[in-house]
Design an enzyme around this catalytic site. Structure first.
Site, PDB file in Angstrom:
ATOM      1  N   ARG A 136       0.848  -1.183   0.000  1.00 18.22           N
ATOM      2  CA  ARG A 136       0.000   0.000   0.000  1.00 18.22           C
ATOM      3  C   ARG A 136       0.889   1.240   0.000  1.00 18.22           C
ATOM      4  NH1 ARG A 136      -2.486  -3.445   3.903  1.00 18.22           N
ATOM      5  NH2 ARG A 136      -4.598  -4.096   3.308  1.00 18.22           N
ATOM      6  N   LYS A 160      -2.374  -2.392   7.509  1.00 18.71           N
ATOM      7  CA  LYS A 160      -3.669  -1.834   7.872  1.00 18.71           C
ATOM      8  C   LYS A 160      -4.254  -2.574   9.072  1.00 18.71           C
ATOM      9  CE  LYS A 160      -7.753  -0.199   5.379  1.00 18.71           C
ATOM     10  NZ  LYS A 160      -8.455  -0.232   4.073  1.00 18.71           N
ATOM     11  N   HIS A 225      -2.325   2.445  -5.864  1.00 19.82           N
ATOM     12  CA  HIS A 225      -3.274   1.361  -5.654  1.00 19.82           C
ATOM     13  C   HIS A 225      -3.509   0.566  -6.941  1.00 19.82           C
ATOM     14  CE1 HIS A 225      -5.411  -0.172  -2.243  1.00 19.82           C
ATOM     15  NE2 HIS A 225      -6.503  -0.372  -2.952  1.00 19.82           N
ATOM     16  N   ARG A 228      -0.817  -1.904  -7.115  1.00 17.83           N
ATOM     17  CA  ARG A 228      -1.107  -2.980  -6.156  1.00 17.83           C
ATOM     18  C   ARG A 228      -2.139  -3.940  -6.753  1.00 17.83           C
ATOM     19  NH1 ARG A 228      -1.658  -4.488  -0.574  1.00 17.83           N
ATOM     20  NH2 ARG A 228      -3.830  -4.744   0.085  1.00 17.83           N
ATOM     21  N   HIS A 251      -5.222  -8.742   3.463  1.00 14.07           N
ATOM     22  CA  HIS A 251      -6.674  -8.605   3.590  1.00 14.07           C
ATOM     23  C   HIS A 251      -7.170  -9.400   4.793  1.00 14.07           C
ATOM     24  CE1 HIS A 251      -7.123  -7.673  -0.994  1.00 14.07           C
ATOM     25  NE2 HIS A 251      -6.785  -6.616  -0.292  1.00 14.07           N
ATOM     26  N   TYR A 260     -10.579 -10.117  -7.202  1.00 18.08           N
ATOM     27  CA  TYR A 260      -9.642 -10.289  -8.313  1.00 18.08           C
ATOM     28  C   TYR A 260     -10.004 -11.481  -9.191  1.00 18.08           C
ATOM     29  CZ  TYR A 260      -6.952  -6.816  -5.849  1.00 18.08           C
ATOM     30  OH  TYR A 260      -6.569  -5.652  -5.240  1.00 18.08           O
TER      31      TYR A 260
END
Length: 286
Positions: A136, A160, A225, A228, A251, A260
């Site tokens: 990120r 995150k 992003h 990414r 995630h 995806y």
């Protein structure tokens, strides 16, 4: 509470603070004492916003009023009056292999024109880590100077929500980082220093937009992003396991990674045409 108990990231806290300040400015009687009718009127002001923006604003305010109720500052919770837009997950913007090759070619051309220019070496390291490791923007610009070791093909990253994950670092990326780090003073804290702190996310965006223009790609198509997303999509198309990809991206929910699987439709068509049992039946019949 969001920082100490929920472990929210700095950007999440900043977004919540902004949403609460904006709501407080709209509610003349103040936010803490707002009624359900006040919040319903506030929600009516969000009609022109995107579904994701409304969902974020509503979530921030609901969390705020739930906190007030839990702490005994209110006897009721008016958050139910806020809108709850249905979930809608947009497909990520993705660059194709050809576009990524053009970006790297533009970086190589810069380095070739002015051999060893530190700014170009820095850009090379940034792009290698964005596309090669799926970092990120905030994670990338805030890397410590010695986070990436020349003899270790991975790093442990706290991303995150404070979650740790193992991030793969390719040989190319480690070489690019080593070339750039030689220009970073040993007493600097950050791998990508700028002034007294590290490179900002805004500056990173600007660098990528400029690079995209040089590569002949519309700048609005390129961002940290997007690179990414390209990392994730190209890995999945190459046969990567979805759970492994979830771990590499950091995630918390596999559902976030599953988006995806909807991007590379061409690969799904190829799988059906080459792997379906009826294809063998047709060949035998021929």
């Amino acid at each position: 509470m969001m920082a100490a108990e929920a472990g929210a990231a700095k950007n999440t806290i900043a977004a919540y603070r902004s949403d609460l300040h904006l709501a407080s400015g709209f509610l003349l009687g103040g936010l803490g004492g707002a009624s359900e009718a006040d919040l319903a009127r506030l929600g009516g002001q969000w009609l022109d916003l995107s579904r994701s923006s409304v969902a974020r604003k509503s979530a921030a305010l609901r969390r705020f009023f739930a906190f007030l109720a839990d702490e005994g500052h209110r006897t009721d919770d008016p958050g139910a009056a806020l809108p709850r837009p249905g979930a809608q997950r947009a497909l990520p913007k993705v660059l194709g292999h050809y576009d990524v090759d053009r970006l790297f070619a533009a970086v190589a051309a810069r380095i070739a024109r002015v051999l060893g220019d530190p700014n170009d070496l820095r850009l090379s390291a940034l792009v290698e880590l964005l596309y090669g490791s799926g970092l990120r923007a905030t994670e990338l610009v805030s890397l410590p100077r010695n986070a990436i070791a020349p003899d270790r093909p991975y790093l442990i990253l706290r991303g995150k929500g404070g979650r740790e994950r193992l991030v793969p670092i390719s040989d190319r990326a480690r070489a690019a980082v080593a070339a750039w780090r030689a220009h970073v003073a040993t007493d600097r804290v950050w791998l990508f220093p700028s002034g007294k702190a590290h490179l900002s996310r805004v500056r990173l965006y600007q660098l990528l937009k400029d690079l995209a223009a040089e590569a002949g790609i519309p700048p609005e198509r390129v961002s940290p992003h997007v690179l990414r997303h390209a990392f994730a999509t190209h890995l999945l198309a190459g046969g990567a396991d979805l759970r492994a990809l979830q771990s590499m991206l950091g995630h918390a929910d596999i559902a976030t990674t599953e988006i995806y699987t909807h991007v590379d439709a061409s690969r799904l068509v190829e799988l059906v045409n080459t792997r379906h049992p009826l294809v063998d039946v047709k060949r035998r019949g021929a």
